[in-house]
Design a protein around this motif. Structure first.
Motif: not given
Length: 101
Positions: A14-21, A36-38, A83-90, A95-101
């Motif tokens: 249930g954790t939610q965290k926002s990051v700047r990309m 998930y990342a959106l 729809a809301v834009r998705l990103y990739k959680a890696v 370590d957990l990262y987000v990347e553009e799809l």
């Protein structure tokens, strides 16, 4: 572009965290043992999705009740229709990262 979110072990269910990309805010969510990342914005009124209720693989915008699928970004409840834009959680080790799809 790849952005470090943090240690995967720091995310409880249930954790939610926002990051700047770049110039975008991306919301990273752990729901049903998946990451998930959106884009952290409701497509109805451009308010943050962070803090919305997680249920049945969806997040609900607290402002007007619009709902989005975490896996696809699809809007599933009015007033949002786009729809809301998705990103990739890696995961890379712990370590957990987000990347553009």
């Amino acid at each position: 572009m790849r952005v470090l979110v943090g240690k995967a072990s720091d995310f409880e269910e249930g954790t939610q965290k926002s990051v700047r990309m770049g110039r975008q805010s991306v919301l990273v969510v752990k729901h049903q043992h998946q990451f998930y990342a959106l884009r952290n914005v409701c497509t109805h009124e451009s308010v943050p999705l962070e803090g919305g209720r997680l249920e049945d693989g969806q997040i609900t915008c607290e402002s007007h009740g619009a709902r989005f699928e975490l896996a696809t970004g699809k809007a599933t409840k009015m007033p949002a229709v786009k729809a809301v834009r998705l990103y990739k959680a890696v995961l890379d080790g712990e370590d957990l990262y987000v990347e553009e799809l």
